[in-house]
Design a protein around this motif. Structure first.
Motif, PDB file in Angstrom:
ATOM      1  N   PHE A   1      17.678 -23.364  -9.192  1.00  0.00           N
ATOM      2  CA  PHE A   1      18.758 -22.806  -8.470  1.00  0.00           C
ATOM      3  C   PHE A   1      19.280 -23.792  -7.642  1.00  0.00           C
ATOM      4  N   HIS A   2      20.833 -23.545  -7.424  1.00  0.00           N
ATOM      5  CA  HIS A   2      21.475 -24.420  -6.404  1.00  0.00           C
ATOM      6  C   HIS A   2      21.175 -23.508  -5.062  1.00  0.00           C
ATOM      7  N   ARG A   3      20.787 -23.973  -4.044  1.00  0.00           N
ATOM      8  CA  ARG A   3      20.244 -23.383  -2.740  1.00  0.00           C
ATOM      9  C   ARG A   3      21.282 -22.124  -2.344  1.00  0.00           C
ATOM     10  N   ASP A   4      22.643 -22.311  -2.715  1.00  0.00           N
ATOM     11  CA  ASP A   4      23.357 -21.078  -2.239  1.00  0.00           C
ATOM     12  C   ASP A   4      23.031 -19.791  -3.337  1.00  0.00           C
ATOM     13  N   GLU A   5      22.611 -20.168  -4.463  1.00  0.00           N
ATOM     14  CA  GLU A   5      22.488 -18.999  -5.341  1.00  0.00           C
ATOM     15  C   GLU A   5      21.139 -18.352  -5.317  1.00  0.00           C
ATOM     16  N   ARG A   6      20.183 -18.919  -4.839  1.00  0.00           N
ATOM     17  CA  ARG A   6      18.787 -18.488  -4.973  1.00  0.00           C
ATOM     18  C   ARG A   6      18.691 -17.353  -4.075  1.00  0.00           C
ATOM     19  N   GLY A   7      19.083 -17.184  -3.052  1.00  0.00           N
ATOM     20  CA  GLY A   7      18.997 -16.050  -2.217  1.00  0.00           C
ATOM     21  C   GLY A   7      19.678 -14.696  -2.788  1.00  0.00           C
TER      22      GLY A   7
ATOM     23  N   GLY B   1      25.426 -25.842 -13.333  1.00  0.00           N
ATOM     24  CA  GLY B   1      24.440 -26.429 -12.350  1.00  0.00           C
ATOM     25  C   GLY B   1      24.357 -25.417 -11.221  1.00  0.00           C
ATOM     26  N   ARG B   2      24.298 -24.264 -11.251  1.00  0.00           N
ATOM     27  CA  ARG B   2      24.349 -23.204 -10.126  1.00  0.00           C
ATOM     28  C   ARG B   2      22.851 -22.630 -10.470  1.00  0.00           C
ATOM     29  N   TRP B   3      22.682 -22.292 -11.473  1.00  0.00           N
ATOM     30  CA  TRP B   3      21.164 -21.545 -12.062  1.00  0.00           C
ATOM     31  C   TRP B   3      21.014 -21.846 -13.469  1.00  0.00           C
ATOM     32  N   VAL B   4      20.024 -22.929 -13.688  1.00  0.00           N
ATOM     33  CA  VAL B   4      19.610 -23.288 -14.836  1.00  0.00           C
ATOM     34  C   VAL B   4      18.397 -22.572 -15.381  1.00  0.00           C
ATOM     35  N   LEU B   5      18.060 -22.075 -16.337  1.00  0.00           N
ATOM     36  CA  LEU B   5      17.152 -21.426 -16.986  1.00  0.00           C
ATOM     37  C   LEU B   5      16.624 -22.277 -18.015  1.00  0.00           C
ATOM     38  N   VAL B   6      15.254 -22.821 -17.804  1.00  0.00           N
ATOM     39  CA  VAL B   6      14.732 -23.666 -18.819  1.00  0.00           C
ATOM     40  C   VAL B   6      13.566 -22.791 -19.555  1.00  0.00           C
ATOM     41  N   ASP B   7      13.777 -22.488 -20.768  1.00  0.00           N
ATOM     42  CA  ASP B   7      12.813 -21.664 -21.318  1.00  0.00           C
ATOM     43  C   ASP B   7      11.964 -22.333 -22.231  1.00  0.00           C
TER      44      ASP B   7
ATOM     45  N   SER C   1      22.344 -29.553  -4.608  1.00  0.00           N
ATOM     46  CA  SER C   1      23.607 -29.777  -5.426  1.00  0.00           C
ATOM     47  C   SER C   1      23.387 -29.576  -6.966  1.00  0.00           C
ATOM     48  N   GLU C   2      24.645 -29.220  -7.478  1.00  0.00           N
ATOM     49  CA  GLU C   2      24.748 -29.046  -8.904  1.00  0.00           C
ATOM     50  C   GLU C   2      24.247 -30.135  -9.517  1.00  0.00           C
ATOM     51  N   ARG C   3      24.235 -31.372  -9.347  1.00  0.00           N
ATOM     52  CA  ARG C   3      23.667 -32.580  -9.817  1.00  0.00           C
ATOM     53  C   ARG C   3      22.210 -32.780  -9.912  1.00  0.00           C
ATOM     54  N   GLN C   4      21.845 -32.167  -8.635  1.00  0.00           N
ATOM     55  CA  GLN C   4      20.365 -32.277  -8.427  1.00  0.00           C
ATOM     56  C   GLN C   4      19.693 -31.086  -9.384  1.00  0.00           C
ATOM     57  N   VAL C   5      20.145 -29.889  -9.302  1.00  0.00           N
ATOM     58  CA  VAL C   5      19.930 -28.834 -10.277  1.00  0.00           C
ATOM     59  C   VAL C   5      19.850 -29.393 -11.559  1.00  0.00           C
ATOM     60  N   GLN C   6      20.636 -30.007 -12.195  1.00  0.00           N
ATOM     61  CA  GLN C   6      20.714 -30.555 -13.651  1.00  0.00           C
ATOM     62  C   GLN C   6      19.599 -31.497 -13.809  1.00  0.00           C
ATOM     63  N   ALA C   7      19.430 -32.533 -12.772  1.00  0.00           N
ATOM     64  CA  ALA C   7      18.570 -33.508 -13.049  1.00  0.00           C
ATOM     65  C   ALA C   7      17.121 -32.902 -12.982  1.00  0.00           C
ATOM     66  N   ILE C   8      16.814 -31.864 -12.195  1.00  0.00           N
ATOM     67  CA  ILE C   8      15.699 -31.208 -12.340  1.00  0.00           C
ATOM     68  C   ILE C   8      15.346 -30.606 -13.581  1.00  0.00           C
ATOM     69  N   ALA C   9      16.248 -29.834 -13.952  1.00  0.00           N
ATOM     70  CA  ALA C   9      16.075 -29.160 -15.295  1.00  0.00           C
ATOM     71  C   ALA C   9      16.040 -30.265 -16.777  1.00  0.00           C
TER      72      ALA C   9
ATOM     73  N   THR D   1       8.069 -27.417 -27.117  1.00  0.00           N
ATOM     74  CA  THR D   1       9.463 -27.153 -27.605  1.00  0.00           C
ATOM     75  C   THR D   1      10.352 -26.584 -26.694  1.00  0.00           C
ATOM     76  N   LEU D   2      11.472 -26.821 -26.270  1.00  0.00           N
ATOM     77  CA  LEU D   2      12.333 -25.949 -25.599  1.00  0.00           C
ATOM     78  C   LEU D   2      13.006 -24.892 -26.424  1.00  0.00           C
ATOM     79  N   LYS D   3      12.637 -23.907 -25.856  1.00  0.00           N
ATOM     80  CA  LYS D   3      13.484 -22.573 -26.855  1.00  0.00           C
ATOM     81  C   LYS D   3      14.812 -22.567 -26.456  1.00  0.00           C
ATOM     82  N   ARG D   4      15.091 -22.577 -25.259  1.00  0.00           N
ATOM     83  CA  ARG D   4      16.504 -22.788 -24.857  1.00  0.00           C
ATOM     84  C   ARG D   4      16.792 -23.217 -23.283  1.00  0.00           C
ATOM     85  N   ILE D   5      17.782 -23.443 -23.091  1.00  0.00           N
ATOM     86  CA  ILE D   5      18.438 -23.924 -21.655  1.00  0.00           C
ATOM     87  C   ILE D   5      19.644 -22.908 -21.395  1.00  0.00           C
TER      88      ILE D   5
END
Length: 118
Positions: free
Chosen positions: A90-96, A75-81, A44-52, A65-69
């Motif tokens: 990723f949300h499971r629907d986006e990863r593939g 909450g579909r694809w969060v990049l944590v740099d 879910s989007e909420r779980q994606v956000q919680a992981i990030a 130090t976080l460079k960027r997020i």
């Protein structure tokens, strides 16, 4: 603290929030962007956000130090740099659709011992 220490922190943070199908790609010598990519998914989007958020907070507590997020709001694809380690949550629907594992197919998968203690 080295980049493998950071990788372990990121991996554990994702695992603590029940990230699924976690893959770590060793990008050393392949990409100038980072030494490691962690790729995982959530249901879910909420779980994606919680992981990030957990990745960001866990790394911060250890002095990284976080460079960027990017992508947090949707909450579909969060990049944590985090510099040497970049997490793609990723949300499971986006990863593939984006299939980063195939895009970076020449990068070897990094085995994480923590995978065993599930």
């Amino acid at each position: 603290m080295g980049n493998e220490t950071l990788l372990n922190i990121v991996f554990k943070a994702a695992d603590d929030k029940r990230a699924e199908d976690t893959v770590v790609l060793n990008m050393q010598g392949i990409s100038l962007l980072a030494d490691y990519f962690l790729i995982c998914q959530a249901n879910s989007e909420r779980q994606v956000q919680a992981i990030a958020k957990e990745i960001q907070e866990s790394a911060g507590k250890e002095g990284y130090t976080l460079k960027r997020i990017e992508g947090f709001d949707t909450g579909r694809w969060v990049l944590v740099d985090l510099g040497d380690v970049v997490a793609h949550v990723f949300h499971r629907d986006e990863r593939g659709y984006y299939n980063l594992e195939k895009l970076w197919g020449d990068a070897p998968e990094q085995y994480m011992e923590d995978k065993v203690n599930g």
